[in-house]
Design a protein around this motif. Structure first.
Motif, PDB file in Angstrom:
ATOM      1  N   ILE A 254      43.655  33.970  33.330  1.00  0.00           N
ATOM      2  CA  ILE A 254      45.032  33.582  33.141  1.00  0.00           C
ATOM      3  C   ILE A 254      45.407  33.186  34.194  1.00  0.00           C
ATOM      4  O   ILE A 254      46.059  32.095  34.045  1.00  0.00           O
ATOM      5  CB  ILE A 254      45.029  33.532  32.220  1.00  0.00           C
ATOM      6  N   PHE A 255      46.127  33.915  35.551  1.00  0.00           N
ATOM      7  CA  PHE A 255      46.392  34.479  35.536  1.00  0.00           C
ATOM      8  C   PHE A 255      46.824  34.492  37.504  1.00  0.00           C
ATOM      9  O   PHE A 255      46.838  33.776  38.220  1.00  0.00           O
ATOM     10  CB  PHE A 255      47.420  35.354  36.000  1.00  0.00           C
ATOM     11  N   ARG A 256      45.310  34.946  38.077  1.00  0.00           N
ATOM     12  CA  ARG A 256      44.738  35.052  38.984  1.00  0.00           C
ATOM     13  C   ARG A 256      44.320  34.029  39.649  1.00  0.00           C
ATOM     14  O   ARG A 256      44.402  33.903  41.261  1.00  0.00           O
ATOM     15  CB  ARG A 256      43.343  35.855  39.316  1.00  0.00           C
ATOM     16  N   LEU A 257      43.039  33.549  39.259  1.00  0.00           N
ATOM     17  CA  LEU A 257      42.601  32.085  39.729  1.00  0.00           C
ATOM     18  C   LEU A 257      43.311  30.778  39.630  1.00  0.00           C
ATOM     19  O   LEU A 257      43.777  30.385  40.484  1.00  0.00           O
ATOM     20  CB  LEU A 257      41.409  31.929  38.563  1.00  0.00           C
ATOM     21  N   PRO A 258      44.464  30.566  38.644  1.00  0.00           N
ATOM     22  CA  PRO A 258      45.891  29.645  39.371  1.00  0.00           C
ATOM     23  C   PRO A 258      46.422  29.652  40.708  1.00  0.00           C
ATOM     24  O   PRO A 258      46.481  29.184  41.266  1.00  0.00           O
ATOM     25  CB  PRO A 258      46.517  29.841  37.647  1.00  0.00           C
ATOM     26  N   SER A 259      46.325  31.097  40.883  1.00  0.00           N
ATOM     27  CA  SER A 259      47.812  31.594  41.755  1.00  0.00           C
ATOM     28  C   SER A 259      46.562  32.065  43.071  1.00  0.00           C
ATOM     29  O   SER A 259      47.364  31.499  44.169  1.00  0.00           O
ATOM     30  CB  SER A 259      48.299  33.238  41.214  1.00  0.00           C
ATOM     31  N   ALA A 260      45.454  31.573  42.803  1.00  0.00           N
ATOM     32  CA  ALA A 260      44.970  31.694  44.377  1.00  0.00           C
ATOM     33  C   ALA A 260      44.195  30.322  44.663  1.00  0.00           C
ATOM     34  O   ALA A 260      43.298  30.072  46.124  1.00  0.00           O
ATOM     35  CB  ALA A 260      43.394  32.636  43.771  1.00  0.00           C
ATOM     36  N   LEU A 261      44.377  29.077  43.753  1.00  0.00           N
ATOM     37  CA  LEU A 261      43.624  28.107  44.447  1.00  0.00           C
ATOM     38  C   LEU A 261      44.564  28.046  45.741  1.00  0.00           C
ATOM     39  O   LEU A 261      43.653  27.428  46.458  1.00  0.00           O
ATOM     40  CB  LEU A 261      44.081  27.332  43.392  1.00  0.00           C
ATOM     41  N   PRO A 262      45.689  27.833  45.897  1.00  0.00           N
ATOM     42  CA  PRO A 262      46.170  27.417  47.346  1.00  0.00           C
ATOM     43  C   PRO A 262      45.701  28.632  48.534  1.00  0.00           C
ATOM     44  O   PRO A 262      44.875  26.979  50.000  1.00  0.00           O
ATOM     45  CB  PRO A 262      47.627  28.056  47.231  1.00  0.00           C
TER      46      PRO A 262
END
Length: 251
Positions: free
Chosen positions: A166-174
Protein backbone atom coordinates in the motif's frame (compact mmCIF):
# COMPACT_ATOMS: atom_id res chain seq x y z
CA UNK A 1 4.35 12.05 -31.77
CA UNK A 2 5.82 15.53 -31.38
CA UNK A 3 8.16 14.28 -28.66
CA UNK A 4 9.34 11.48 -30.94
CA UNK A 5 9.97 13.89 -33.81
CA UNK A 6 11.90 16.21 -31.50
CA UNK A 7 14.08 13.31 -30.32
CA UNK A 8 14.57 12.17 -33.92
CA UNK A 9 15.66 15.65 -35.02
CA UNK A 10 18.11 15.87 -32.11
CA UNK A 11 19.47 12.45 -32.99
CA UNK A 12 19.92 13.36 -36.66
CA UNK A 13 21.57 16.67 -35.74
CA UNK A 14 23.92 14.95 -33.29
CA UNK A 15 24.73 12.20 -35.80
CA UNK A 16 25.45 14.74 -38.53
CA UNK A 17 27.74 16.70 -36.21
CA UNK A 18 29.58 13.54 -35.12
CA UNK A 19 30.07 12.42 -38.74
CA UNK A 20 31.30 15.87 -39.69
CA UNK A 21 33.89 15.94 -36.88
CA UNK A 22 34.93 12.38 -37.71
CA UNK A 23 35.41 13.22 -41.39
CA UNK A 24 37.34 16.37 -40.49
CA UNK A 25 39.70 14.42 -38.21
CA UNK A 26 40.37 11.86 -40.93
CA UNK A 27 40.99 14.61 -43.52
CA UNK A 28 43.37 16.55 -41.26
CA UNK A 29 45.25 13.75 -39.50
CA UNK A 30 45.10 11.25 -42.38
CA UNK A 31 45.53 8.16 -40.14
CA UNK A 32 45.97 4.70 -41.70
CA UNK A 33 42.61 3.27 -42.75
CA UNK A 34 43.07 0.22 -40.51
CA UNK A 35 43.26 2.55 -37.49
CA UNK A 36 40.55 5.08 -38.33
CA UNK A 37 38.61 4.68 -41.58
CA UNK A 38 36.60 7.52 -42.98
CA UNK A 39 32.88 7.81 -42.20
CA UNK A 40 31.92 7.22 -45.84
CA UNK A 41 33.84 3.92 -45.96
CA UNK A 42 32.18 2.77 -42.74
CA UNK A 43 28.71 3.75 -43.93
CA UNK A 44 29.29 1.82 -47.16
CA UNK A 45 30.00 -1.27 -45.04
CA UNK A 46 26.36 -1.34 -43.92
CA UNK A 47 24.77 -2.19 -47.30
CA UNK A 48 27.73 -4.41 -48.18
CA UNK A 49 27.37 -6.55 -45.02
CA UNK A 50 23.72 -5.79 -44.21
CA UNK A 51 22.55 -9.37 -43.67
CA UNK A 52 25.61 -10.33 -41.65
CA UNK A 53 25.41 -7.24 -39.42
CA UNK A 54 21.66 -7.50 -38.80
CA UNK A 55 21.89 -11.20 -37.94
CA UNK A 56 24.52 -10.66 -35.28
CA UNK A 57 22.93 -7.43 -34.05
CA UNK A 58 19.73 -9.44 -33.52
CA UNK A 59 21.64 -11.91 -31.33
CA UNK A 60 23.07 -9.13 -29.15
CA UNK A 61 19.66 -7.41 -28.99
CA UNK A 62 17.96 -10.61 -27.81
CA UNK A 63 20.65 -11.19 -25.18
CA UNK A 64 20.28 -7.59 -24.03
CA UNK A 65 16.49 -7.61 -23.77
CA UNK A 66 16.36 -10.95 -21.96
CA UNK A 67 19.19 -9.94 -19.61
CA UNK A 68 17.49 -6.60 -18.95
CA UNK A 69 14.10 -8.18 -18.20
CA UNK A 70 15.51 -10.91 -15.97
CA UNK A 71 17.97 -8.57 -14.24
CA UNK A 72 15.31 -5.97 -13.47
CA UNK A 73 12.85 -8.59 -12.23
CA UNK A 74 15.34 -10.43 -10.03
CA UNK A 75 16.85 -7.18 -8.70
CA UNK A 76 13.44 -5.76 -7.75
CA UNK A 77 12.36 -9.04 -6.13
CA UNK A 78 15.58 -9.19 -4.10
CA UNK A 79 15.12 -5.61 -2.90
CA UNK A 80 11.57 -6.42 -1.80
CA UNK A 81 12.73 -9.61 -0.07
CA UNK A 82 15.52 -7.80 1.76
CA UNK A 83 13.06 -5.20 3.02
CA UNK A 84 10.50 -7.80 4.08
CA UNK A 85 13.09 -10.07 5.74
CA UNK A 86 16.01 -7.92 6.99
CA UNK A 87 17.78 -10.88 8.63
CA UNK A 88 17.83 -12.81 5.33
CA UNK A 89 19.15 -9.69 3.63
CA UNK A 90 22.20 -9.66 5.89
CA UNK A 91 23.02 -13.17 4.69
CA UNK A 92 22.27 -12.63 0.99
CA UNK A 93 23.82 -9.23 0.38
CA UNK A 94 27.53 -9.96 1.11
CA UNK A 95 27.90 -12.56 -1.71
CA UNK A 96 26.12 -10.18 -4.08
CA UNK A 97 28.46 -7.35 -3.11
CA UNK A 98 31.41 -9.64 -3.88
CA UNK A 99 30.13 -10.22 -7.43
CA UNK A 100 29.91 -6.46 -7.90
CA UNK A 101 33.47 -5.94 -6.64
CA UNK A 102 34.89 -8.33 -9.25
CA UNK A 103 35.68 -6.84 -12.70
CA UNK A 104 33.19 -7.96 -15.32
CA UNK A 105 36.02 -9.10 -17.58
CA UNK A 106 37.07 -11.50 -14.80
CA UNK A 107 33.57 -12.98 -14.45
CA UNK A 108 32.78 -13.35 -18.16
CA UNK A 109 35.32 -16.14 -18.96
CA UNK A 110 34.08 -18.12 -15.94
CA UNK A 111 30.49 -17.85 -17.18
CA UNK A 112 31.56 -19.01 -20.64
CA UNK A 113 33.38 -21.94 -19.04
CA UNK A 114 30.30 -22.92 -17.02
CA UNK A 115 27.52 -22.11 -19.49
CA UNK A 116 29.26 -22.47 -22.86
CA UNK A 117 29.56 -20.22 -25.90
CA UNK A 118 25.80 -19.93 -26.41
CA UNK A 119 23.40 -17.21 -25.36
CA UNK A 120 23.03 -18.26 -21.70
CA UNK A 121 26.38 -16.91 -20.52
CA UNK A 122 25.73 -13.53 -22.20
CA UNK A 123 22.28 -13.22 -20.63
CA UNK A 124 23.70 -14.01 -17.19
CA UNK A 125 26.47 -11.46 -17.77
CA UNK A 126 23.89 -8.78 -18.63
CA UNK A 127 21.91 -9.72 -15.50
CA UNK A 128 24.99 -9.40 -13.28
CA UNK A 129 25.88 -5.99 -14.71
CA UNK A 130 22.47 -4.44 -13.93
CA UNK A 131 21.25 -6.61 -11.05
CA UNK A 132 22.79 -4.71 -8.15
CA UNK A 133 21.87 -1.29 -9.59
CA UNK A 134 18.20 -2.23 -9.67
CA UNK A 135 18.37 -3.88 -6.24
CA UNK A 136 19.99 -0.86 -4.59
CA UNK A 137 17.69 1.74 -6.19
CA UNK A 138 14.50 -0.18 -5.37
CA UNK A 139 15.67 -0.89 -1.81
CA UNK A 140 16.52 2.77 -1.27
CA UNK A 141 13.11 3.71 -2.65
CA UNK A 142 11.39 1.31 -0.23
CA UNK A 143 13.31 2.78 2.72
CA UNK A 144 12.75 6.42 1.75
CA UNK A 145 8.96 6.34 2.00
CA UNK A 146 7.56 9.56 3.47
CA UNK A 147 7.64 9.65 7.27
CA UNK A 148 3.93 10.48 7.42
CA UNK A 149 3.00 7.32 5.50
CA UNK A 150 5.25 5.17 7.69
CA UNK A 151 3.70 6.67 10.83
CA UNK A 152 0.22 6.07 9.43
CA UNK A 153 1.03 2.40 8.81
CA UNK A 154 2.34 1.99 12.37
CA UNK A 155 -0.63 3.87 13.85
CA UNK A 156 -3.11 1.46 12.29
CA UNK A 157 -0.95 -1.60 12.88
CA UNK A 158 -0.70 -2.43 9.18
CA UNK A 159 1.11 -5.77 8.65
CA UNK A 160 4.52 -5.51 7.00
CA UNK A 161 3.43 -7.14 3.73
CA UNK A 162 0.41 -4.80 3.43
CA UNK A 163 2.58 -1.79 4.26
CA UNK A 164 4.83 -2.87 1.39
CA UNK A 165 1.96 -3.09 -1.08
CA UNK A 166 0.00 0.00 0.00
CA UNK A 167 2.70 2.48 0.99
CA UNK A 168 6.23 1.36 0.14
CA UNK A 169 5.97 0.15 -3.45
CA UNK A 170 4.14 3.23 -4.83
CA UNK A 171 6.70 5.46 -3.09
CA UNK A 172 9.58 3.40 -4.54
CA UNK A 173 8.42 3.69 -8.16
CA UNK A 174 10.47 6.85 -8.97
CA UNK A 175 13.63 5.15 -7.63
CA UNK A 176 12.75 2.04 -9.62
CA UNK A 177 12.39 4.17 -12.75
CA UNK A 178 15.87 5.62 -12.17
CA UNK A 179 17.27 2.10 -11.84
CA UNK A 180 15.59 1.10 -15.10
CA UNK A 181 17.20 4.02 -16.94
CA UNK A 182 20.67 3.08 -15.71
CA UNK A 183 20.09 -0.61 -16.46
CA UNK A 184 19.02 0.20 -20.03
CA UNK A 185 22.49 1.61 -20.74
CA UNK A 186 24.51 -1.11 -19.03
CA UNK A 187 22.58 -4.18 -20.19
CA UNK A 188 24.02 -4.04 -23.76
CA UNK A 189 27.49 -3.62 -22.26
CA UNK A 190 27.03 -6.78 -20.20
CA UNK A 191 25.94 -8.78 -23.24
CA UNK A 192 28.89 -7.52 -25.30
CA UNK A 193 31.40 -8.27 -22.53
CA UNK A 194 30.03 -11.80 -22.41
CA UNK A 195 30.41 -12.14 -26.17
CA UNK A 196 33.94 -10.77 -25.97
CA UNK A 197 34.93 -13.63 -23.65
CA UNK A 198 33.69 -16.19 -26.15
CA UNK A 199 30.69 -16.42 -28.45
CA UNK A 200 29.28 -17.96 -31.60
CA UNK A 201 27.63 -14.72 -32.65
CA UNK A 202 26.80 -11.14 -31.71
CA UNK A 203 28.27 -7.70 -32.29
CA UNK A 204 31.37 -8.41 -30.18
CA UNK A 205 31.89 -11.55 -32.27
CA UNK A 206 31.93 -9.31 -35.39
CA UNK A 207 34.35 -6.90 -33.73
CA UNK A 208 36.77 -9.67 -32.83
CA UNK A 209 36.61 -11.22 -36.29
CA UNK A 210 36.93 -7.86 -38.05
CA UNK A 211 39.86 -6.85 -35.84
CA UNK A 212 41.66 -10.12 -36.52
CA UNK A 213 41.25 -9.61 -40.27
CA UNK A 214 42.12 -5.92 -40.23
CA UNK A 215 38.65 -4.95 -41.50
CA UNK A 216 38.26 -1.61 -39.72
CA UNK A 217 35.17 -0.65 -41.75
CA UNK A 218 33.22 -3.65 -40.48
CA UNK A 219 34.57 -3.15 -36.96
CA UNK A 220 33.37 0.45 -36.81
CA UNK A 221 30.03 -0.52 -38.34
CA UNK A 222 29.49 -3.00 -35.49
CA UNK A 223 30.44 -0.33 -32.94
CA UNK A 224 27.91 2.08 -34.47
CA UNK A 225 25.20 -0.58 -34.34
CA UNK A 226 25.97 -1.16 -30.66
CA UNK A 227 25.71 2.58 -29.98
CA UNK A 228 22.35 2.70 -31.78
CA UNK A 229 21.17 -0.26 -29.71
CA UNK A 230 22.06 1.53 -26.47
CA UNK A 231 20.22 4.66 -27.61
CA UNK A 232 17.15 2.63 -28.62
CA UNK A 233 17.11 0.85 -25.25
CA UNK A 234 17.45 4.12 -23.41
CA UNK A 235 14.62 5.75 -25.36
CA UNK A 236 12.30 2.74 -24.94
CA UNK A 237 12.91 2.59 -21.19
CA UNK A 238 12.55 6.37 -20.86
CA UNK A 239 9.13 6.09 -22.50
CA UNK A 240 8.23 3.14 -20.25
CA UNK A 241 9.16 5.02 -17.07
CA UNK A 242 6.99 7.97 -18.08
CA UNK A 243 4.04 5.57 -18.26
CA UNK A 244 5.06 3.82 -15.03
CA UNK A 245 5.58 7.04 -13.04
CA UNK A 246 3.52 9.73 -14.81
CA UNK A 247 3.56 11.99 -11.73
CA UNK A 248 7.36 12.25 -11.63
CA UNK A 249 8.36 15.81 -12.52
CA UNK A 250 11.23 16.24 -14.97
CA UNK A 251 13.14 19.50 -15.45
Amino acid sequence: MKAFLAILLKFLAGTGAALGIWGLLVAVLQPPSFMLPGPVDVLLAFPKHAGFLLHHAGITALETVLGFALGVTSGALLAISVWLFPLAGRVIMPPILVTQALPVFAIAPVLVLWLGFGMSSKIVMAILVIFFTVTSTVYDGLRRTETGLKDLARLYGVPRHKELWIFRLPSALPAFASGLRVAAVFAPMGAVVGEWAGAKGGLAFIMLQANARGNANLLFAAVILLALMVLAMRYAVEHLTRILVPWQVED
